[in-house]
Motif scaffolding. Structure first.
Motif, PDB file in Angstrom:
ATOM      1  N   CYS A 287      22.714 -29.110  -9.059  1.00 42.20           N
ATOM      2  CA  CYS A 287      23.577 -27.917  -9.107  1.00 42.20           C
ATOM      3  C   CYS A 287      24.644 -27.938  -8.016  1.00 42.20           C
ATOM      4  O   CYS A 287      25.012 -26.904  -7.467  1.00 42.20           O
ATOM      5  CB  CYS A 287      22.763 -26.637  -9.045  1.00 42.20           C
ATOM      6  N   ASN A 288      25.147 -29.126  -7.699  1.00 43.66           N
ATOM      7  CA  ASN A 288      26.197 -29.277  -6.708  1.00 43.66           C
ATOM      8  C   ASN A 288      27.457 -29.712  -7.454  1.00 43.66           C
ATOM      9  O   ASN A 288      27.587 -30.875  -7.858  1.00 43.66           O
ATOM     10  CB  ASN A 288      25.789 -30.312  -5.657  1.00 43.66           C
ATOM     11  N   ALA A 289      28.396 -28.778  -7.640  1.00 40.30           N
ATOM     12  CA  ALA A 289      29.597 -29.055  -8.423  1.00 40.30           C
ATOM     13  C   ALA A 289      30.507 -30.068  -7.735  1.00 40.30           C
ATOM     14  O   ALA A 289      31.127 -30.903  -8.396  1.00 40.30           O
ATOM     15  CB  ALA A 289      30.355 -27.757  -8.696  1.00 40.30           C
ATOM     16  N   THR A 290      30.574 -30.029  -6.414  1.00 39.34           N
ATOM     17  CA  THR A 290      31.433 -30.963  -5.681  1.00 39.34           C
ATOM     18  C   THR A 290      30.949 -32.398  -5.876  1.00 39.34           C
ATOM     19  O   THR A 290      31.735 -33.286  -6.221  1.00 39.34           O
ATOM     20  CB  THR A 290      31.439 -30.611  -4.179  1.00 39.34           C
ATOM     21  N   ARG A 291      29.659 -32.626  -5.673  1.00 44.08           N
ATOM     22  CA  ARG A 291      29.109 -33.966  -5.841  1.00 44.08           C
ATOM     23  C   ARG A 291      29.221 -34.421  -7.293  1.00 44.08           C
ATOM     24  O   ARG A 291      29.555 -35.566  -7.570  1.00 44.08           O
ATOM     25  CB  ARG A 291      27.642 -33.994  -5.400  1.00 44.08           C
ATOM     26  N   ALA A 292      28.967 -33.513  -8.226  1.00 43.55           N
ATOM     27  CA  ALA A 292      29.042 -33.861  -9.647  1.00 43.55           C
ATOM     28  C   ALA A 292      30.464 -34.252 -10.050  1.00 43.55           C
ATOM     29  O   ALA A 292      30.662 -35.203 -10.803  1.00 43.55           O
ATOM     30  CB  ALA A 292      28.555 -32.691 -10.500  1.00 43.55           C
ATOM     31  N   TYR A 293      31.446 -33.528  -9.519  1.00 42.95           N
ATOM     32  CA  TYR A 293      32.831 -33.837  -9.855  1.00 42.95           C
ATOM     33  C   TYR A 293      33.232 -35.197  -9.287  1.00 42.95           C
ATOM     34  O   TYR A 293      33.887 -35.989  -9.961  1.00 42.95           O
ATOM     35  CB  TYR A 293      33.779 -32.747  -9.338  1.00 42.95           C
TER      36      TYR A 293
ATOM     37  N   ASN B  25      37.876 -41.262  -8.547  1.00 45.42           N
ATOM     38  CA  ASN B  25      39.149 -41.401  -7.841  1.00 45.42           C
ATOM     39  C   ASN B  25      39.425 -40.215  -6.925  1.00 45.42           C
ATOM     40  O   ASN B  25      40.290 -40.278  -6.069  1.00 45.42           O
ATOM     41  CB  ASN B  25      40.303 -41.582  -8.833  1.00 45.42           C
ATOM     42  N   VAL B  26      38.676 -39.118  -7.052  1.00 44.64           N
ATOM     43  CA  VAL B  26      38.832 -37.961  -6.176  1.00 44.64           C
ATOM     44  C   VAL B  26      38.020 -38.219  -4.911  1.00 44.64           C
ATOM     45  O   VAL B  26      36.815 -38.428  -4.972  1.00 44.64           O
ATOM     46  CB  VAL B  26      38.346 -36.663  -6.869  1.00 44.64           C
ATOM     47  N   LYS B  27      38.684 -38.207  -3.764  1.00 42.93           N
ATOM     48  CA  LYS B  27      38.020 -38.543  -2.505  1.00 42.93           C
ATOM     49  C   LYS B  27      37.766 -37.326  -1.618  1.00 42.93           C
ATOM     50  O   LYS B  27      36.809 -37.293  -0.870  1.00 42.93           O
ATOM     51  CB  LYS B  27      38.866 -39.560  -1.711  1.00 42.93           C
ATOM     52  N   LYS B  28      38.634 -36.304  -1.683  1.00 45.21           N
ATOM     53  CA  LYS B  28      38.515 -35.155  -0.792  1.00 45.21           C
ATOM     54  C   LYS B  28      37.509 -34.152  -1.344  1.00 45.21           C
ATOM     55  O   LYS B  28      37.537 -33.809  -2.524  1.00 45.21           O
ATOM     56  CB  LYS B  28      39.871 -34.474  -0.622  1.00 45.21           C
ATOM     57  N   ASP B  29      36.635 -33.676  -0.466  1.00 41.23           N
ATOM     58  CA  ASP B  29      35.637 -32.692  -0.869  1.00 41.23           C
ATOM     59  C   ASP B  29      36.273 -31.380  -1.307  1.00 41.23           C
ATOM     60  O   ASP B  29      35.794 -30.736  -2.242  1.00 41.23           O
ATOM     61  CB  ASP B  29      34.663 -32.425   0.275  1.00 41.23           C
ATOM     62  N   SER B  30      37.327 -30.961  -0.625  1.00 38.17           N
ATOM     63  CA  SER B  30      37.962 -29.684  -0.972  1.00 38.17           C
ATOM     64  C   SER B  30      38.546 -29.729  -2.382  1.00 38.17           C
ATOM     65  O   SER B  30      38.423 -28.779  -3.154  1.00 38.17           O
ATOM     66  CB  SER B  30      39.039 -29.320   0.051  1.00 38.17           C
TER      67      SER B  30
ATOM     68  N   GLN C  62      37.146 -27.468  -5.637  1.00 37.98           N
ATOM     69  CA  GLN C  62      37.987 -26.602  -6.470  1.00 37.98           C
ATOM     70  C   GLN C  62      37.945 -27.037  -7.929  1.00 37.98           C
ATOM     71  O   GLN C  62      37.794 -26.210  -8.830  1.00 37.98           O
ATOM     72  CB  GLN C  62      39.427 -26.611  -5.963  1.00 37.98           C
ATOM     73  N   ALA C  63      38.062 -28.325  -8.168  1.00 40.98           N
ATOM     74  CA  ALA C  63      38.054 -28.826  -9.546  1.00 40.98           C
ATOM     75  C   ALA C  63      36.675 -28.649 -10.182  1.00 40.98           C
ATOM     76  O   ALA C  63      36.573 -28.338 -11.378  1.00 40.98           O
ATOM     77  CB  ALA C  63      38.469 -30.296  -9.564  1.00 40.98           C
TER      78      ALA C  63
END
Length: 164
Positions: A35-41, A47-52, A56-57
Motif C-alpha cells: 500500500c505504498n503508492a510512491t514505491r509502486a509508481y 524512469n521516475v527517480k524523484k520520490d516527490s 504525486q503521480a
C-alpha cells in the motif's frame, strides 16, 4: 487521408475484466504488496527517480477509476479469504479462555550422555494465556470501564491574569 479510430472502454464492473495498460496493472499489483503508492509508481515507471514526483503521480494513479476498481476488487478477494472476521476472533479468544484450544510446542529432552532429542507436544493454554484472552474479551464487551457518578454544581472561576 486516414482515419484513426479510438475505442472508448467504459468503466468495467467487478467480476469482469478491467482493461488497463500494463503499467497501470503493474502499479496496482505493486501497490497491493504494501500500500505504498510512491514505491509502486517507481516500480511500474522505473524512469521516475524523484520520490516527490512518484508520490504525486502515484496519488493521481490511485484516483484513476480503472486502477481503483482493480485494487478494490483484489483487496476484496484478499479480505474475504485471508482475513479473520470479528466472529472468528471472538470464537478463538473464547476457546483460549475456556482452555479448549491446543498449541504445539517443541520440547527438548535429555536422553543421556550429552544427547538430546526434540519432539513436538500439544498443550492447552496456560493460565497467563487464558487470562489475556479473558482480558481482551472483557475489553471488547466493555466490562472494565469505571463509571464515576459526579453530582453537584461545579464552580466556574475566571481569573484575569492577562496584565501586560
Amino acid at each position: 487521408m486516414s482515419l484513426v479510430c479510438c475505442a472508448y472502454t467504459p468503466f468495467i464492473k467487478q467480476s469482469e475484466v478491467i482493461l488497463m495498460t500494463e503499467k497501470q496493472r503493474k502499479f496496482a499489483d505493486e501497490y497491493l504488496i504494501d500500500c505504498n503508492a510512491t514505491r509502486a509508481y517507481k516500480a511500474a515507471y522505473p524512469n521516475v527517480k524523484k520520490d516527490s514526483t512518484a508520490a504525486q503521480a502515484g496519488s493521481r494513479m490511485l484516483r484513476n477509476v480503472k486502477v481503483a476498481a482493480y485494487i478494490d476488487e483484489k483487496l476484496a478477494e484478499i479480505s474475504s479469504s485471508k482475513t479473520a472476521d470479528a466472529q472468528e476472533v471472538m470464537e478463538y479468544l473464547t476457546s483460549v479462555m475456556r482452555g479448549e484450544s491446543e498449541a504445539e510446542i517443541v520440547v527438548v529432552e535429555g536422553m543421556g550422555e550429552g544427547w538430546s532429542e526434540a519432539r513436538n507436544i500439544k498443550k492447552a493454554p496456560d493460565e497467563r494465556e487464558r487470562l489475556k484472552a479473558a482480558e481482551l474479551l472483557g475489553k471488547r464487551f466493555g466490562l472494565f470501564t469505571d463509571k464515576v457518578n459526579l453530582e453537584g454544581t461545579p464552580k466556574v472561576v475566571i481569573v484575569d491574569d492577562l496584565d501586560a
